[in-house]
Design a protein around this motif. Structure first.
Motif, PDB file in Angstrom:
ATOM      1  N   PRO A  70      -9.565   4.265   7.394  1.00 27.85           N
ATOM      2  CA  PRO A  70      -8.895   5.306   7.000  1.00 27.85           C
ATOM      3  C   PRO A  70      -9.060   6.655   7.838  1.00 27.85           C
ATOM      4  CG  PRO A  70     -10.190   4.695   5.378  1.00 27.85           C
ATOM      5  CD  PRO A  70     -10.416   3.663   6.440  1.00 27.85           C
ATOM      6  N   VAL A  71      -8.510   7.387   8.291  1.00 34.17           N
ATOM      7  CA  VAL A  71      -8.914   8.653   8.916  1.00 34.17           C
ATOM      8  C   VAL A  71      -8.756  10.026   8.127  1.00 34.17           C
ATOM      9  CG1 VAL A  71      -8.423   7.609  11.340  1.00 34.17           C
ATOM     10  CG2 VAL A  71      -6.615   8.962  10.054  1.00 34.17           C
ATOM     11  N   VAL A  72      -7.750   9.539   7.173  1.00 33.69           N
ATOM     12  CA  VAL A  72      -7.626  10.634   6.128  1.00 33.69           C
ATOM     13  C   VAL A  72      -7.694   9.850   4.650  1.00 33.69           C
ATOM     14  CG1 VAL A  72      -6.374  12.603   7.349  1.00 33.69           C
ATOM     15  CG2 VAL A  72      -5.298  10.641   6.125  1.00 33.69           C
ATOM     16  N   ALA A  73      -7.968  10.633   3.973  1.00 35.84           N
ATOM     17  CA  ALA A  73      -8.018  10.181   2.034  1.00 35.84           C
ATOM     18  C   ALA A  73      -6.312   9.863   2.101  1.00 35.84           C
ATOM     19  CB  ALA A  73      -8.352  11.011   1.117  1.00 35.84           C
ATOM     20  N   PRO A  74      -5.861   8.912   1.277  1.00 32.62           N
ATOM     21  CA  PRO A  74      -4.523   8.720   1.067  1.00 32.62           C
ATOM     22  C   PRO A  74      -3.840  10.017   0.501  1.00 32.62           C
ATOM     23  CG  PRO A  74      -5.591   6.892   0.280  1.00 32.62           C
ATOM     24  CD  PRO A  74      -6.911   8.055   0.485  1.00 32.62           C
ATOM     25  N   LEU A  75      -2.592  10.418   1.079  1.00 34.63           N
ATOM     26  CA  LEU A  75      -1.920  11.496   0.442  1.00 34.63           C
ATOM     27  C   LEU A  75      -1.406  11.472  -0.843  1.00 34.63           C
ATOM     28  CD1 LEU A  75      -0.104  12.798   3.698  1.00 34.63           C
ATOM     29  CD2 LEU A  75      -2.197  13.388   2.880  1.00 34.63           C
ATOM     30  N   TYR A  76      -0.961  10.200  -1.286  1.00 34.02           N
ATOM     31  CA  TYR A  76      -0.343   9.971  -2.411  1.00 34.02           C
ATOM     32  C   TYR A  76      -0.834   8.982  -3.306  1.00 34.02           C
ATOM     33  CZ  TYR A  76       3.316  12.509  -0.014  1.00 34.02           C
ATOM     34  OH  TYR A  76       3.774  13.451   1.004  1.00 34.02           O
ATOM     35  N   ASP A  77      -0.247   8.527  -4.299  1.00 34.86           N
ATOM     36  CA  ASP A  77      -0.710   7.429  -5.176  1.00 34.86           C
ATOM     37  C   ASP A  77      -0.536   6.023  -4.750  1.00 34.86           C
ATOM     38  OD1 ASP A  77      -2.174   6.386  -7.452  1.00 34.86           O
ATOM     39  OD2 ASP A  77      -0.442   6.921  -8.731  1.00 34.86           O
ATOM     40  N   THR A  78      -1.132   5.781  -3.472  1.00 33.08           N
ATOM     41  CA  THR A  78      -1.022   4.716  -2.739  1.00 33.08           C
ATOM     42  C   THR A  78      -1.986   3.705  -2.661  1.00 33.08           C
ATOM     43  OG1 THR A  78      -1.176   5.834  -0.595  1.00 33.08           O
ATOM     44  CG2 THR A  78       1.079   5.519  -1.732  1.00 33.08           C
ATOM     45  N   MET A  79      -1.781   2.457  -2.156  1.00 33.17           N
ATOM     46  CA  MET A  79      -3.107   1.531  -2.116  1.00 33.17           C
ATOM     47  C   MET A  79      -2.910   0.620  -0.815  1.00 33.17           C
ATOM     48  SD  MET A  79      -3.763  -0.819  -5.669  1.00 33.17           S
ATOM     49  CE  MET A  79      -3.751   0.011  -7.092  1.00 33.17           C
ATOM     50  N   ASP A  80      -3.906  -0.123  -0.207  1.00 36.73           N
ATOM     51  CA  ASP A  80      -3.848  -0.681   0.854  1.00 36.73           C
ATOM     52  C   ASP A  80      -3.032  -2.154   0.181  1.00 36.73           C
ATOM     53  OD1 ASP A  80      -4.914   0.636   2.666  1.00 36.73           O
ATOM     54  OD2 ASP A  80      -6.850  -0.247   2.653  1.00 36.73           O
ATOM     55  N   VAL A  81      -2.477  -2.786   1.143  1.00 33.80           N
ATOM     56  CA  VAL A  81      -1.876  -4.114   0.539  1.00 33.80           C
ATOM     57  C   VAL A  81      -3.023  -5.163   0.229  1.00 33.80           C
ATOM     58  CG1 VAL A  81      -0.935  -6.306   1.737  1.00 33.80           C
ATOM     59  CG2 VAL A  81      -0.007  -3.910   2.246  1.00 33.80           C
ATOM     60  N   GLY A  82      -4.150  -5.102   0.779  1.00 33.47           N
ATOM     61  CA  GLY A  82      -5.362  -5.809   0.334  1.00 33.47           C
ATOM     62  C   GLY A  82      -5.690  -5.474  -1.064  1.00 33.47           C
ATOM     63  N   ASP A  83      -5.678  -4.295  -1.377  1.00 27.88           N
ATOM     64  CA  ASP A  83      -6.192  -3.694  -2.676  1.00 27.88           C
ATOM     65  C   ASP A  83      -5.278  -4.245  -3.693  1.00 27.88           C
ATOM     66  OD1 ASP A  83      -8.474  -2.412  -2.014  1.00 27.88           O
ATOM     67  OD2 ASP A  83      -7.606  -0.820  -1.448  1.00 27.88           O
ATOM     68  N   VAL A  84      -3.997  -4.237  -3.222  1.00 28.13           N
ATOM     69  CA  VAL A  84      -2.802  -4.723  -4.352  1.00 28.13           C
ATOM     70  C   VAL A  84      -3.164  -5.971  -4.759  1.00 28.13           C
ATOM     71  CG1 VAL A  84      -0.367  -5.229  -4.884  1.00 28.13           C
ATOM     72  CG2 VAL A  84      -1.162  -3.157  -3.497  1.00 28.13           C
ATOM     73  N   PHE A  85      -3.363  -6.924  -3.852  1.00 26.16           N
ATOM     74  CA  PHE A  85      -3.567  -8.299  -4.425  1.00 26.16           C
ATOM     75  C   PHE A  85      -4.953  -8.585  -4.998  1.00 26.16           C
ATOM     76  CE2 PHE A  85      -0.366  -8.725  -1.260  1.00 26.16           C
ATOM     77  CZ  PHE A  85       0.401  -9.814  -1.708  1.00 26.16           C
ATOM     78  N   ILE A  86      -6.007  -7.747  -4.743  1.00 23.53           N
ATOM     79  CA  ILE A  86      -7.189  -7.817  -5.112  1.00 23.53           C
ATOM     80  C   ILE A  86      -7.238  -7.421  -6.885  1.00 23.53           C
ATOM     81  CG2 ILE A  86      -9.696  -6.783  -5.636  1.00 23.53           C
ATOM     82  CD1 ILE A  86      -9.578  -6.953  -2.376  1.00 23.53           C
ATOM     83  N   ARG A  87      -6.418  -6.378  -6.949  1.00 24.51           N
ATOM     84  CA  ARG A  87      -6.123  -5.819  -8.243  1.00 24.51           C
ATOM     85  C   ARG A  87      -5.260  -6.730  -9.014  1.00 24.51           C
ATOM     86  NH1 ARG A  87      -6.588  -0.007  -7.737  1.00 24.51           N
ATOM     87  NH2 ARG A  87      -8.573  -0.023  -6.317  1.00 24.51           N
ATOM     88  N   LEU A  88      -4.252  -7.459  -8.427  1.00 19.95           N
ATOM     89  CA  LEU A  88      -3.329  -8.301  -9.170  1.00 19.95           C
ATOM     90  C   LEU A  88      -4.513  -9.507  -9.754  1.00 19.95           C
ATOM     91  CD1 LEU A  88      -0.205  -8.878  -6.908  1.00 19.95           C
ATOM     92  CD2 LEU A  88      -0.499  -7.721  -9.187  1.00 19.95           C
ATOM     93  N   ALA A  89      -5.363 -10.128  -8.696  1.00 19.59           N
ATOM     94  CA  ALA A  89      -6.302 -11.132  -9.232  1.00 19.59           C
ATOM     95  C   ALA A  89      -7.064 -10.610 -10.316  1.00 19.59           C
ATOM     96  CB  ALA A  89      -7.116 -11.550  -7.932  1.00 19.59           C
TER      97      ALA A  89
END
Ligand code: SF4
Length: 784
Positions: free
Chosen positions: A517-536
Motif C-alpha cells: 500500500p502506498v497510501v492508507a485506504p481512502l474508504y471503508d474498503t478491504m483487500d480481497v485476501g482480507d475478505v476471505f480471512i475475515r469470512l473464515a
C-alpha cells in the motif's frame, strides 16, 4: 514501528565491501539515473547467488533530489514530513503485464506514478493506462461501503450495509453449506490473479470442499498458451527477445499497443530500432531491425512497421506456412506438411501477393536473428491455435528457442502459477456459471472480472447468473457484472493493498515483486485476501484454525518468510526482516534460475480456414474489434484521463468509431462522422465513420472499451461496445472466444456527428499525396 529508511546514495556513504552488490554496481555507472535494463538485471542476478536488485539503483537515481526518500510501507504514516516527497515501489495491476511502478507521495497522498527503473519488465516506463492508476484510487465512483441488493438483479438497486452485517451474511451462508458437506456448490470467478493471493483463494475453497475456481479475462491469451503447449510442450508465455532480433515478423501482435506486455516490448523495440544490443547505450551499432506487421487493420505497431501487410482476417496461419514453405525449401521433417503452401496458393487464401510472400520469406531466412510473433486478430479467429502453431514453426525453423533474439521460456515461477493454470475459455466460463446455477444453494463469488461487458450478446450468462441463489461481488466499482450480485463488498485499489506478483511473460528468469500500500485506504474498503480471512474467522472452528492470520499482510509475510528460509544460505541479509524490507524498497526480486530450452517442435502443422458468423451476402464485411490503447479491454473507460487520451491512430477522444477503407466509404456514400448501423447475426449498434487507408476494403474495425452500461459517470452511456454484436464463435481447439470471427452489414442512418479529436483533416482529398507505392499490397484509394 521504526525501520531503516533507504536513504540516498550520498547519505548511504561510500561504497564498501559490505555494500549490497547492486549498489556497488550502480555506483560505478557513469549515469546512475538511467534505467536498469533487462540485460543488466540478468547480469546482476547472474552472479551465482540470488540477490536483491534495484535498491541501490533507485537510491542512486534519486540522489539528485536531496529531500526525497525511497521507503517501504513499514514506515508508518506519522513519519511523513510535510512538504517532503517519498517514493514507494509497488506493482501496477491494471493489466496482467505486472510492471513495477514507483509512486510519489506527499503528505500521505499519491501524486504521480512512474515506472520502477529497477524492475526488469517496466525499466522505468509505464503505459498511459498505468499512469492513470491515480484515477482508480481517487475515482469518485468507487464503492465506499458494502451494499446489498434491494431491487431486481441487474437494476442497480442497492442499499448500503456495514461490513459486519455483510460479512456475517456471507459467512453464515458458507458455514451452513460447509457443515452440511455441500460446500462444493461454492464457486469463485476472478480475473487475472497470480501470486500468493491465488494460493489463499485455493486454500479457502479447498476448506469449503470446492474445487470450483476459474479465472476469466477477455484478453487472456488462451490460444497462445495452447499453441505453445502444442508446439514446445510448455503452456507458458515466453519472453520474446525483440531487442536482440534484427527482423521481426509480427502477425497481428500489437506489442506497441496493449499486447501481453506493452511497456516491456516498447522498450525492447527501442533497442531493436536503434541497432543496439539490449541495454547498451554506446559502442558500434549493428544494423537496425526491420519490422513487418501482418494484419487487416493497421494497429499502432503496424503504423510503426517498415512494411504493413493487410492479409485477409484469419489467414495468418496460411501466410506463416507459405513463408515456412519457402524457408524449408522442400527439405526436412515438415516438407510434406508444407508442400501445398506454395506462394500462389497462399496468395489466393490470404490476399497477399505471392511476390510479397517470397520477399518476406527471403528476409526472414536471411536475417541473423529473425523472430516471429503472433497475437491480436491472428489469435482471435476460430482457427487461432493452428494459426499460432504455424507462426511458432517459423521460430523453430529459425532455431529460435532459448536463443538471444528469439523465444525465451521462463522457469517455473518462485511462487504461484503461470497465468494459464486457472484461466478458462469462454466456453469454460459459461459451463462454470451454469454448473453453479444448477446446484441447490449455489454461491458464486466474483472478484476482479467483468464478463458481462466482455461477453458477446448471448443471454446465457445472464440467465445462469439469475438462477444462482447467492452472488457475492468483490469490486471497487459497480460495473455490469456487479449489477447482478446480491452483495457487493468494496475492495482496496491496488495502491492501497498488499499483494505480490510473478510477472508473465517476465524476462526469461525468475522475477517477483511485492505490491504494497502506498497510501492508507481512502474508504471503508478491504483487500480481497482480507475478505476471505475475515469470512473464515466468522465460520466454524476448523475454518478459523485453518486460516489463522490476522490479515492478508501477515499471510503474505509468512509466505515470503518460507521463500526466504528456503534460500537463506544464498541470501546476503541478516534476517528475514532485512530481506522483506529490501524487497519492498526495491520493488523487485530476482533469481538466476532459467528454464532449460530445446529447439524441439511437437505439433502437427496445417492450415485451418477461419469460420465467420454471417454469410458474405447479408454480411459483406469482416468485423475486427481491437483492444484500444486507452481502455484495454474496457477496464480503463472509467478513468477520465483515458477518456481524454487521443487515440494514437485517429486522435479521437471520448467516443467510439468504425474504421472504413476509402473504397468502402465510397460504396456506401458516407463520409467522416456519418453514423452507420452496424448489424451482425447477433445484434446491431450505431457508430460514426472514420475513413482510413489502414484497413482492407473487405474489413471494418472498432475499438473495444466504450459502450458501458454501468461503470461510473465517465464510462456509462458513452460510445458503443463492439463485443455486444459478436456471435458466440469460439476457437476450435480451446473454446476461447473468437472475437475476430463475425461478419457485419453496414447501413447509413443519415445522421452524423463531428468527432472530438485533436488531429486535423486526415485525408488527402484525392491529391494522392500518400498513395501506395507500386508493388505494395496496400489496397484502396482515397475518398475525398
Ligand atoms: S502495461 Fe499493464 S502493468 Fe504495465 S503499466 Fe501498463 S497497465 Fe500497468
Amino acid at each position: 514501528m521504526r525501520n531503516v529508511k533507504w536513504k540516498t546514495a550520498a547519505i548511504a556513504g561510500p561504497v564498501t565491501n559490505s555494500t549490497p552488490l547492486v549498489l556497488k554496481t550502480m555506483a560505478r555507472k557513469k549515469n546512475p539515473g538511467s534505467k536498469l535494463s533487462r540485460r543488466e538485471f540478468l547480469a546482476l542476478v547472474g552472479t551465482g547467488t540470488s540477490v536483491m536488485a534495484g535498491a541501490g539503483f533507485l537510491t542512486a537515481k534519486f540522489s539528485r533530489r536531496p529531500v526525497e526518500q525511497l521507503i517501504p510501507y513499514v514506515v508508518p504514516p506519522e513519519d511523513y514530513i510535510p512538504g517532503v516527497a517519498a517514493y514507494y515501489n509497488t506493482v501496477c495491476n491494471l493489466c496482467p503485464a505486472g510492471c513495477g511502478i514507483t509512486v510519489r507521495i506527499r503528505e500521505g497522498r499519491a501524486k504521480k506514478i512512474e515506472g520502477n527503473p529497477a524492475h526488469p519488465v517496466s525499466q522505468g516506463g509505464t503505459c498511459a493506462l498505468g499512469q492513470s492508476g491515480l484515477q482508480v484510487l481517487y475515482n469518485p465512483d468507487r464503492l465506499q461501503t458494502p451494499v446489498t441488493r434491494r431491487g431486481e438483479r441487474g437494476t442497480g438497486d442497492f442499499h448500503t450495509v456495514g461490513w459486519n452485517s455483510a460479512l456475517t451474511t456471507v459467512a453464515s451462508h458458507l458455514d451452513k453449506l460447509r457443515l452440511a458437506n455441500r460446500g462444493a456448490g461454492v464457486g469463485l470467478l476472478t480475473g487475472d490473479i497470480r501470486g500468493h493471493l491465488d494460493d489463499l483463494l485455493i486454500q479457502f475453497l479447498g476448506l469449503m470442499g470446492s474445487g470450483r475456481y476459474l479465472q476469466y479475462a477477455f484478453t487472456n491469451p488462451t490460444n497462445l498458451y495452447s499453441a505453445n503447449a502444442a508446439s514446445f510442450d510448455t503452456a507458458q508465455l515466453p519472453y520474446y527477445d525483440i531487442a536482440n532480433s534484427d527482423f521481426l515478423l509480427s502477425f497481428g501482435a500489437d506489442f506497441l499497443g496493449m499486447w501481453v506486455s506493452p511497456v516491456s516490448y516498447s522498450r525492447a523495440y527501442g533497442d531493436f530500432r536503434q541497432g543496439r544490443r539490449e541495454g547498451e547505450d554506446k559502442g558500434p551499432r549493428r544494423q537496425r531491425g526491420q519490422l513487418v506487421q501482418i494484419e487487416p487493420r493497421m494497429s499502432l505497431t503496424g503504423a510503426n512497421a517498415d512494411i504493413w501487410v493487410p492479409a485477409v482476417p484469419g489467414t495468418e496461419g496460411a501466410l506463416a506456412l507459405g513463408i515456412a514453405h519457402i524457408i524449408a525449401g522442400g527439405a526436412g521433417r515438415f516438407a510434406a506438411a508444407l508442400a501445398e503452401f506454395d506462394p500462389p496458393r497462399v496468395a489466393e487464401i490470404s490476399g497477399v501477393e505471392a511476390s510479397t510472400i517470397e520477399r518476406l520469406a527471403r528476409s526472414f531466412g536471411d536475417a541473423k536473428a529473425p523472430l516471429a510473433i503472433g497475437g491480436g486478430g491472428a489469435a482471435a479467429g476460430t482457427n487461432g491455435v493452428p494459426n499460432l502453431v504455424a507462426i511458432n514453426l517459423l521460430n523453430h525453423l529459425a532455431g529460435n528457442i532459448g536463443r538471444e533474439g528469439g523465444v525465451v521460456f521462463n522457469p517455473k515461477p518462485a511462487f504461484g502459477r503461470t497465468g494459464m493454470q486457472r484461466h478458462g475459455s469462454y466456453l469454460d466460463l459459461l459451463a462454470f456459471v451454469e454448473e453453479i446455477a444448477d446446484v441447490d444453494d449455489g454461491v458464486l463469488i466474483i472478484a476482479g472480472t467483468n464478463p458481462l461487458y466482455d461477453f458477446p450478446g448471448d443471454e446465457r450468462l445472464v440467465r445462469a447468473l439469475q438462477r444462482i441463489p447467492l452472488v457475492v461481488g468483490l469490486s471497487s466499482f459497480m460495473d455490469e457484472t456487479m449489477q447482478y450480485a446480491d452483495i457487493v463488498l468494496p475492495v482496496n485499489s491496488y495502491l492501497e493493498g498488499w499483494g505480490d506478483d510473478a510477472p508473465e511473460p517476465g524476462v526469461g528468469m525468475r522475477v517477483a515483486s511485492i505490491s504494497q500500500p502506498v497510501v492508507a485506504p481512502l474508504y471503508d474498503t478491504m483487500d480481497v485476501g482480507d475478505v476471505f480471512i475475515r469470512l473464515a474467522q466468522r465460520m466454524d472452528r476448523d475454518m478459523q484454525r485453518a486460516m489463522p492470520w490476522p490479515d492478508f499482510h501477515a499471510y503474505l509475510r509468512n509466505a515470503w518468510r518460507r521463500m526466504y528460509d528456503k534460500r537463506r544460505d544464498k541470501l546476503d541479509y541478516v534476517d528475514f526482516d532485512a530481506f522483506w524490507t529490501a524487497v519492498l524498497e526495491a520493488g523487485v526480486w530476482g533469481e538466476t534460475r532459467r528454464a532449460s530450452q530445446r529447439n524441439e517442435f511437437h505439433a502437427q502443422v496445417d492450415y485451418e480456414p477461419p469460420v465467420h458468423a454471417g454469410n458474405d451476402v447479408d454480411y459483406p464485411w469482416y468485423f475486427q474489434p481491437f483492444v484500444s490503447q486507452g481502455f484495454f479491454d474496457g477496464r480503463g473507460a472509467n478513468l477520465p484521463w483515458q477518456q481524454e487520451l487521443p487515440d494514437p491512430m485517429t486522435s479521437i477522444v471520448y467516443g467510439s468509431w468504425i474504421e472504413l477503407n476509402p473504397r468502402t466509404a465510397n460504396e456506401l456514400g458516407v463520409d467522416e462522422g456519418d453514423i452507420l448501423e452496424v448489424s451482425s447475426p447477433a445484434g446491431s449498434l450505431r457508430a460514426p465513420v472514420w475513413i482510413t487507408q489502414g484497413i482492407r476494403p473487405d474489413t471494418v474495425a472498432m475499438p473495444i472499451g466504450q459502450g458501458h452500461t454501468s461503470f461510473g459517470r465517465y464510462a456509462t452511456g458513452r460510445g458503443a461496445n463492439p463485443l455486444s454484436i459478436l456471435s458466440a464463435q469460439v476457437d476450435s481447439r480451446t473454446g476461447a472466444f473468437a472475437w475476430g470471427a463475425t461478419r457485419v452489414n453496414l447501413t447509413p442512418t443519415g445522421e452524423r456527428i463531428r468527432f472530438v479529436k485533436t488531429g486535423g483533416w486526415s485525408r488527402t482529398l484525392d491529391r494522392q499525396i500518400l498513395g501506395p507505392r507500386s508493388g505494395e499490397t496496400q489496397e484502396g484509394g482515397d475518398h475525398g
